[in-house]
Every structure is written in C-alpha cells, then in structure tokens.
Design a protein around this motif. Structure first.
Motif, short mmCIF file in Angstrom:
data_model
loop_
_atom_site.label_atom_id
_atom_site.label_comp_id
_atom_site.label_asym_id
_atom_site.label_seq_id
_atom_site.Cartn_x
_atom_site.Cartn_y
_atom_site.Cartn_z
N ILE A 508 0.87 -1.18 0.00
CA ILE A 508 0.00 0.00 0.00
C ILE A 508 0.90 1.22 0.00
O ILE A 508 1.80 1.34 0.85
CB ILE A 508 -0.92 0.06 1.24
N ILE A 509 0.69 2.13 -0.95
CA ILE A 509 1.47 3.36 -1.00
C ILE A 509 0.67 4.48 -0.33
O ILE A 509 -0.46 4.77 -0.73
CB ILE A 509 1.80 3.76 -2.45
N PHE A 510 1.26 5.08 0.70
CA PHE A 510 0.65 6.21 1.39
C PHE A 510 1.47 7.47 1.10
O PHE A 510 2.70 7.42 1.07
CB PHE A 510 0.63 5.99 2.90
N CYS A 511 0.79 8.58 0.91
CA CYS A 511 1.44 9.89 0.84
C CYS A 511 0.89 10.72 2.00
O CYS A 511 -0.28 11.10 2.00
CB CYS A 511 1.16 10.58 -0.49
N ILE A 512 1.73 10.95 3.01
CA ILE A 512 1.29 11.53 4.27
C ILE A 512 1.88 12.94 4.41
O ILE A 512 3.08 13.13 4.23
CB ILE A 512 1.74 10.67 5.46
#
Length: 548
Positions: A508-512
């Motif tokens: 899962i790619i998250f951009c936080i």
C-alpha cells in the motif's frame, strides 16, 4: 468549493503525481518523451472533440448505472483565473460539427514560457518529430538566455494577491496576450533541469515534492504555472510527474489521462526527425512593472517558507496489500480507512473529523461528497485495539491454556467490533455515492442562505459546525494501475494530516502530509503508528484463522 478558497494553490490544493523514473542519456531523449506525451494529449483531445469518450458505468451498488463523464472534458485547455473573492474557470470553446480546432501547448524551461502551436486549421497536426524539434529549440534557447523574470511564482500566491497583480499585468498588451495563450493552451509542459532533491529524504518523497511544488525557488518552483489544470513535468535527471489544479476535476480523470499517456509513450517508436524544420518557438516576453516585481519577490519568500513548513512522506507499507484485505472479506478501502482511524487513535487517544472523498458521478456534473470515517463504531474498535489486556477472571491451573483461551476471546471481541465498524463504514460510503450524504446538502443550504439572506443562520456559525468541517484527517483513495505512479497532497488545516493511499496487490502506497509548524502533528510519528496499526490488524485476522 474550490474557487472561493483564497489559500495558495501549491501544497494547499494542487495534488502532485509521480510517474515511473526514467534514465535520459541526452537532452534529445527528454524532448522525445515530451513529444510523445503531447502527441497523446492531442489524440485524447480530438477524441473528446468528436464526442467519442466511452461512457463508464458503475461496477457496484446499482451496477450498470451510467457515470457522468463531464470531468474528463475539463482537463485540457482549462485554466483557473484568479479574481478577488472568487476565481473562475476558463474552459475551451465548444466545437461545432466538424470544425477543426487550433491547439497549442506552453513549454516552461528555465522559467521561460514558450507557446508552441501543435495543430493548425491550415496544416493539421505537428508530427511527434516536429514537436520534438520544437521542444529542443526551446531547451537550447533557454539554456543560452539570461535569467527570466519569475512570473510563474505569482500563481503560487494567495489568490486575492495574485488577482490584484494580474490586473496590473494585463494593462500591458503583451502581458495580456501571454496570459491568454497560457489559459487556452492544452497544458503546460515543464522541462526541468536536475536537482532539488533533499539529502535527508528518500527518492519517492523527493519526486513527490518536486511534483507538488517544484522543490523551491532555487530549483523549479518558478518553472510552473499552478493555475493550469494539467502541468506535465519532465526533469533531465529522470524525475517525471504532474501537478494538477484541482477545481476542474477529481483525481480519477487525471489519473486516467496520465496513465494513458504513459502507456502509449512506453510502446511508441522514437519520434522520427522532421523532413524540414519549422520556425523556432519564441519565449514570451513580459513587461513587469516595479510593483509586480516586488510582488514576485514576496511570492518567492512566501512559497519557500510554505515549502519548508511541509512535512511530507511517501511511505510504502510492505506487510501486505489488497489481496490480503480481500481475504479478510473486507473492502480494501474500508480496511484502510479503519486503519487510519486506529493509527490516529493510537497517537492521540481520540478521533477527529475525517474526510474521505466519495464519487458522485452517478449524478450529472457530480463531483464528490464526504465519507465521514470517524464514527462511533470505529471509535469502539480502535479503543478496543489499544486497550491493554486485563488478567483473565478464571484461576485454572493450566497457565498456558488459560493464556490461549483468554487471547482468543480478546481477539474475537476485537473482530466483532471491527466487523461492526466495517458495516458502518460501508453503509456511510453507500449512502454518499447514492447522493444521501450530508455534507453537500449542508453546503448547499449554507450558500443558499448566504445568497438569499445576506448572512448565515446560527447553525452555520455554531462552533460544532465549524469543528465538523475542519478536517484534521483528510484522506482519499487514489488508485493507479501503472507501477511507480502515485498521487499526494497537503493537509487541509494547520493541525491536520493529509493522507492519500494507493492499494496494490501486496503493498500500500501512502502519501502523508502535515506541517512542521504544528506542535500537534508529526508525519513520521503518524507513519509509524499507521505501520503498527496495519501490523496489528493482520495479527487480529490471523488469530481468527487459527481459531477457525
């Protein structure tokens, strides 16, 4: 929703999108890729002009229902124009019958802007080779030119300030013509030099920062026009991406456009050299009054300050992906939303107003409503996950057996609470996509009251309502099919987080995002809490499988 917001577009509104990294051995290869991108956008625009964009239909919840395609027509040739109080969108004219459209793109290189006609009524379209030659001309010309006026930085300002500066600019005929060309161009193609990466940051995050804001005024931020709906970015060091202005369309339309261009460029032949060279493109010349020059310098300082305040991280969770979540008989979107609530609760001991975009494309001109993920069922489950286990009540002599039976009972209760939270989350999501959410209705009532009464009723001035629309956790699923592509954005309030997520098969790619000036938020701490939450959820489901 967007056009009245006065905040600067970079970080606060415009998402960035990262494409797979490339290796360029020479500048001709940069121009090759740019030409292939533009050639595909021309194909796409011609398909739109012919009205041949295939109609999409819902794949779940009233399956087969037609979806509104209007957003797909509001990407190319579109520009947001700053005006005091409320901006406006400038859309391309509607073509009549077989009328041939003239098209141009604007190439940004070393802060210069080059208008390049790519289709004319009298000669048709430029070939990819002709476009490549024009891009090379612009790159060579900009490399040998003195420093350009950094007019693009004006588009990074507070919208009212930019609107006032624009009014000064358009008093000059040449400036006015430049702005008109930029407005009606299919897109901006930003050809950046290498550089701008932070030494303390990973490659994915650096690529996202360059897509979102250009990495600062010492690097690429002036080589942008943030008002333009589509800005494609190609850097000589192989960093590729896009910055898009959000008011015209949602991410799904932009991702579709971008991934199509990427796929076609991947299999296309290298542009063939043109048989004859066209006249070289000329950089726009600006007449910048002293007051506007001072405004540009202010814009540079403000943007660099905002960039230094952004705490952003691209994080790939590698413990599992959507296949495991599906094996848990849970929608990946629901699963991840509950993971975000759990992660926030782990850090703070409470939940906050949460925004998750819900598509309203089942309705004409529908955009989004809001899935409010911070509900009582999510709170009960998150609290159960975080509560320390208490000693079991029985005093049996078999200590091992006692421990196993107690843990299984505890895990069973957590699973029951999770399933209840998942049902609630699904119910809210379904209500929203079918037009039964609350946020758009309240927004409509508020704006109707403002227009008809001249003031807001007490309910919209109440502190509870203000807290209800302060989204301290702003989220959305931005799924992509191309490996190495992902989209991110900033937080929407000073003490909040922005978090996009892109579920892949096994990751899962998250951009936080958050802001360093906040004493409340911390991106790395949230990332760690999210990782722990996802790990704990896997253990919870594995315990169920062991019990079964």
């Amino acid at each position: 929703m967007y056009l009245k917001v006065r905040l600067p577009l970079p970080i606060n509104s415009n998402p960035g999108m990262v494409f797979p990294r490339r290796h360029f051995a020479k500048m001709e290869e940069v121009a090759d890729l740019g030409a292939l991108f533009i050639d595909d956008l021309l194909d796409y625009k011609e398909m739109l002009d012919r009205g041949e964009l295939p109609l999409e239909r819902a794949t779940s919840r009233e399956k087969g229902q037609p979806l509104c395609m209007e957003q797909f027509y509001r990407l190319l040739g579109v520009c947001r124009i700053p005006e005091v109080g409320k901006d406006r969108l400038e859309l391309p004219p509607v073509r009549q019958g077989s009328e041939e459209s003239e098209e141009l793109v604007v190439v940004a290189c070393r802060n210069y802007f080059y208008p390049i006609p790519v289709k004319a009524a009298d000669r048709g379209r430029l070939t990819p080779g002709e476009i490549q030659a024009q891009l090379l001309h612009a790159m060579v010309d900009a490399a040998g030119a003195p420093p350009a006026p950094r007019v693009g930085l004006l588009t990074s300002m507070n919208r009212d300030q930019w609107a006032k500066a624009r009014e000064q600019l358009i008093r000059d005929e040449m400036n006015r013509m430049n702005l008109e060309l930029i407005s009606r161009a299919l897109c901006i193609l930003c050809l950046d030099e290498g550089g701008g990466d932070r030494a303390d940051t990973d490659a994915d995050t650096n690529a996202m920062l360059r897509a979102m804001h250009g990495a600062g005024t010492r690097h690429h931020s002036a080589n942008r026009w943030f008002d333009k709906t589509v800005q494609l970015i190609i850097s000589s060091d192989g960093t590729i991406g896009m910055c898009y202005e959000h008011s015209a369309a949602e991410g799904v339309a932009v991702v579709r456009l971008a991934e199509r261009a990427l796929a076609r460029a991947e299999v296309a032949d290298r542009p063939a050299p043109p048989p004859a060279l066209l006249p070289a493109p000329q950089a726009m010349k600006w007449n910048v009054p002293p007051d506007v020059q001072r405004t540009i310098e202010t814009a540079a300082r403000d943007l660099d300050r905002a960039i230094s305040d952004l705490d952003h991280r691209v994080y790939t969770y590698r413990g599992y992906g959507r296949e495991f979540m599906k094996s848990c008989r849970t929608s990946p979107d629901v699963y991840i939303q509950l993971a975000l609530q759990y992660a926030y609760y782990k850090m703070y001991g409470y939940l906050v107003t949460t925004y998750e975009s819900a598509s309203l494309r089942r309705f004409r001109n529908g955009r989004v409503d809001n899935i409010r993920s911070a509900h009582g069922a999510a709170l009960a489950w998150a609290a159960a996950m975080c509560t320390a286990e208490t000693p079991p009540l029985n005093d049996g002599s078999d200590e091992g057996q006692k421990k196993v039976s107690f843990n299984l009972y505890g895990e069973q209760k957590k699973l029951e609470l999770f399933e209840e939270a998942a049902r609630k989350q699904t119910s809210i999501m379904e209500a929203n996509i079918l037009g039964k959410g609350i946020d758009n209705h309240l927004l409509g009532l508020r704006e109707a009251a403002r227009e008809s009464l001249g003031e807001l009723p007490p309910v919209f001035c109440d502190t509870t309502y203000k807290q209800m629309i302060e989204f301290k956790l702003s989220t959305s699923q931005v799924a992509t099919t191309t490996d190495g592509t992902f989209m991110g954005y900033g937080a929407v309030c000073p003490d909040g987080y922005g978090c996009s997520y892109n579920p892949k098969k096994d990751t899962i790619i998250f951009c936080i995002s958050s802001f360093t000036s906040s004493s409340v938020t911390n991106t790395e701490a949230f990332r760690q809490s999210l990782e722990e939450a996802l790990d704990s959820m896997k253990l919870m489901f594995q315990a169920r499988k062991v019990e079964n």
